[in-house]
Design an enzyme around this catalytic site. Sequence first.
Site, PDB file in Angstrom:
ATOM      1  N   ASP A  52      46.357  46.182  35.328  1.00  0.00           N
ATOM      2  CA  ASP A  52      47.531  46.481  36.157  1.00  0.00           C
ATOM      3  C   ASP A  52      48.639  45.444  36.037  1.00  0.00           C
ATOM      4  O   ASP A  52      49.744  45.669  36.529  1.00  0.00           O
ATOM      5  CB  ASP A  52      47.108  46.583  37.627  1.00  0.00           C
ATOM      6  CG  ASP A  52      46.243  47.803  37.854  1.00  0.00           C
ATOM      7  OD1 ASP A  52      46.587  48.860  37.327  1.00  0.00           O
ATOM      8  OD2 ASP A  52      45.215  47.676  38.535  1.00  0.00           O
ATOM      9  N   HIS A  71      38.976  40.478  38.345  1.00  0.00           N
ATOM     10  CA  HIS A  71      38.242  41.732  38.202  1.00  0.00           C
ATOM     11  C   HIS A  71      36.781  41.485  38.544  1.00  0.00           C
ATOM     12  O   HIS A  71      36.254  40.427  38.228  1.00  0.00           O
ATOM     13  CB  HIS A  71      38.356  42.271  36.760  1.00  0.00           C
ATOM     14  CG  HIS A  71      37.973  43.700  36.649  1.00  0.00           C
ATOM     15  ND1 HIS A  71      36.678  44.110  36.478  1.00  0.00           N
ATOM     16  CD2 HIS A  71      38.727  44.824  36.722  1.00  0.00           C
ATOM     17  CE1 HIS A  71      36.654  45.426  36.435  1.00  0.00           C
ATOM     18  NE2 HIS A  71      37.875  45.891  36.593  1.00  0.00           N
TER      19      HIS A  71
HETATM   20  N1  CMC Z   1      44.292  36.147  43.464  1.00  0.00           N
HETATM   21  C1  CMC Z   1      43.788  35.037  44.041  1.00  0.00           C
HETATM   22  N2  CMC Z   1      42.476  34.797  44.186  1.00  0.00           N
HETATM   23  C2  CMC Z   1      41.626  35.708  43.714  1.00  0.00           C
HETATM   24  C3  CMC Z   1      42.080  36.889  43.090  1.00  0.00           C
HETATM   25  C4  CMC Z   1      43.465  37.089  42.966  1.00  0.00           C
HETATM   26  N3  CMC Z   1      43.952  38.186  42.380  1.00  0.00           N
HETATM   27  N4  CMC Z   1      41.006  37.626  42.727  1.00  0.00           N
HETATM   28  C5  CMC Z   1      39.940  36.938  43.108  1.00  0.00           C
HETATM   29  N5  CMC Z   1      40.301  35.781  43.707  1.00  0.00           N
HETATM   30  C6  CMC Z   1      39.406  34.713  44.216  1.00  0.00           C
HETATM   31  C7  CMC Z   1      38.740  35.123  45.514  1.00  0.00           C
HETATM   32  O1  CMC Z   1      39.516  34.755  46.632  1.00  0.00           O
HETATM   33  C8  CMC Z   1      37.437  34.370  45.416  1.00  0.00           C
HETATM   34  O2  CMC Z   1      37.692  33.009  45.707  1.00  0.00           O
HETATM   35  P1  CMC Z   1      36.573  32.127  46.493  1.00  0.00           P
HETATM   36  O3  CMC Z   1      35.387  32.105  45.590  1.00  0.00           O
HETATM   37  O4  CMC Z   1      37.210  30.816  46.692  1.00  0.00           O
HETATM   38  O5  CMC Z   1      36.297  32.853  47.778  1.00  0.00           O
HETATM   39  C9  CMC Z   1      37.097  34.417  43.935  1.00  0.00           C
HETATM   40  O6  CMC Z   1      38.335  34.572  43.270  1.00  0.00           O
HETATM   41  C10 CMC Z   1      36.172  35.563  43.552  1.00  0.00           C
HETATM   42  O7  CMC Z   1      36.799  36.766  43.931  1.00  0.00           O
HETATM   43  P2  CMC Z   1      36.109  37.971  44.653  1.00  0.00           P
HETATM   44  O8  CMC Z   1      36.983  38.413  45.780  1.00  0.00           O
HETATM   45  O9  CMC Z   1      34.683  37.674  44.949  1.00  0.00           O
HETATM   46  O10 CMC Z   1      36.199  39.031  43.491  1.00  0.00           O
HETATM   47  P3  CMC Z   1      35.869  40.549  43.606  1.00  0.00           P
HETATM   48  O11 CMC Z   1      35.076  40.884  42.405  1.00  0.00           O
HETATM   49  O12 CMC Z   1      35.249  40.881  44.913  1.00  0.00           O
HETATM   50  O13 CMC Z   1      37.300  41.239  43.564  1.00  0.00           O
HETATM   51  C11 CMC Z   1      39.310  42.184  42.742  1.00  0.00           C
HETATM   52  C12 CMC Z   1      37.870  41.810  42.421  1.00  0.00           C
HETATM   53  C13 CMC Z   1      39.873  42.955  41.573  1.00  0.00           C
HETATM   54  C14 CMC Z   1      39.315  43.126  43.971  1.00  0.00           C
HETATM   55  C15 CMC Z   1      40.138  40.908  43.024  1.00  0.00           C
HETATM   56  O14 CMC Z   1      40.126  40.095  41.899  1.00  0.00           O
HETATM   57  C16 CMC Z   1      41.560  41.237  43.462  1.00  0.00           C
HETATM   58  O15 CMC Z   1      41.796  41.518  44.638  1.00  0.00           O
HETATM   59  N6  CMC Z   1      42.543  41.207  42.503  1.00  0.00           N
HETATM   60  C17 CMC Z   1      43.910  41.586  42.816  1.00  0.00           C
HETATM   61  C18 CMC Z   1      44.035  43.093  42.897  1.00  0.00           C
HETATM   62  C19 CMC Z   1      44.008  43.734  41.519  1.00  0.00           C
HETATM   63  O16 CMC Z   1      44.693  43.313  40.603  1.00  0.00           O
HETATM   64  N7  CMC Z   1      43.202  44.820  41.391  1.00  0.00           N
HETATM   65  C20 CMC Z   1      43.108  45.597  40.158  1.00  0.00           C
HETATM   66  C21 CMC Z   1      41.763  45.471  39.522  1.00  0.00           C
HETATM   67  S1  CMC Z   1      41.722  46.152  37.849  1.00  0.00           S
HETATM   68  C22 CMC Z   1      42.108  47.823  37.973  1.00  0.00           C
HETATM   69  C23 CMC Z   1      41.284  48.595  38.919  1.00  0.00           C
HETATM   70  O17 CMC Z   1      40.113  48.344  39.153  1.00  0.00           O
HETATM   71  O18 CMC Z   1      41.823  49.558  39.463  1.00  0.00           O
END
Ligand code: CMC
Length: 438
Positions: free
Chosen positions: A373, A315
Amino acid sequence: MSSTASGGAKPTVTITLDGSNRSATLPLLSGSIGPQTVDIRKLYGELGIFTYDPGYGATASCESKITYIDGDAGVLLYRGYPIEQLAEKSDFIEVAYLLLEGELPNATQLDEFRKNVTYHTMLHEQIRRFFDGFRRDAHPMAILCGVVGALAAFYHDNLDINDARQREIAAFRLIAKVPTIAAWAYKYSIGQPFMYPRNDLSYAENFLYMLNAVPAEPWKNNPILSRAMDRILVLHADHEQNASTSTVRLAGSTGANPFACIAAGIAALWGPSHGGANEAVLKMLAEIGTPENIPQFIREVKDKNSHTKLMGFGHRVYKNFDPRAKIMKETCHEVLAELGIKDEPLLDMAMEMERIALEDDYFVSRKLYPNVDFYSGIILKAMGIPTSMFTVLFAVARTVGWVSQWKELIEDPSQRIGRPRQIYSGATQRDYVPVSGR
Ligand code: CMC
């Protein structure tokens, strides 16, 4: 950059441009809780520089009194009340009142609010015909997005955003009609007759009725399922300035009508990084198939080239357990127990996945925990809700949050059209060359 606050003076931050003697002193703002915030509105005027924050990880786009998240502590408050207390003791209509009005209602206010919402649950009969224009296999989110936007074509009498009474009616209409549209989108996709709303039922019961009842059979409310549905709605009702809410606010800042703004929010919610994740979690678990395949799946997630994510994990704000995920997990166990489902392979898989991920350095070092989720899809599936409706259900609940945030935006005297700037890295000015000369 330096920060000062002494002798009762208002705190400020001073930014100095390296290699020059130019600096700007900017106010440091404080909310009631949460980090201090530099007010950069004068920065461009004083120093001619922009700030850069793609994804808005460190940028407050507005001031709001509605929802507060402490991502490090795993805290979520609606109008100051912890989500755990609201999930246990309140219900969705009361939470809707709280989000919109700022305080918990007394008995009379609650009764009146409930009546106002139920008064608007039916759709203009002509709206039925819209559904026929969609393919039978259309995703219900596509239908929801289209039909909610189209409400503006029917309810002209409450499109004046500067009239408080019209804003109020638009809010009631949206909160009341979105479940009807959502349920009809589903009924359409399975070829069953639309069920008209029943105002003798609670918000959650009525939604389950419109989804599951058929005219040929009597429908019996299952209090366990309607209580679980109500709790799911409470948990999803608002979440401060997430992508869909910010979309609603950005659309609202242009003066667009509330139906158009909420349709924009629904579109933003649909993505798998946001509300679409609940559907994606179930698809992921189904694809993995059995717990023995989890380690291989985790290896794939950790492989940067695979673009595979562990859906339902991570998140932007929570760097700890998402408090909603904890309640979801408990509710999941309760619902399965009360429905007499002793063995649910998807839940076993999800728990095993959670266990493995929380012990793995990849997830631990990145502070990736289950989000709301991760477990919601499993409960919804056990309740007989089809996968394609998961994100729709999220939209039904979040409509209350979107409408509250839209109302706050319109009532904020300092609000201006949202208009971010950019770092331009394209070609600099050049002369047009006719095609013969290229
Ligand atoms: N699986 C694997 N790696 C992950 C995941 C994941 N679910 N989430 C983040 N990472 C990694 C990402 O690749 C990055 O790694 P590195 O530093 O090596 O590049 C690191 O963790 C930081 O992640 P980020 O992409 O900078 O995080 P963000 O804040 O931009 O993204 C997120 C947040 C929710 C979009 C992401 O965690 C994600 O795609 N999660 C899966 C989708 C999901 O479950 N979404 C629902 C969110 S809660 C309900 C809502 O908001 O609707």
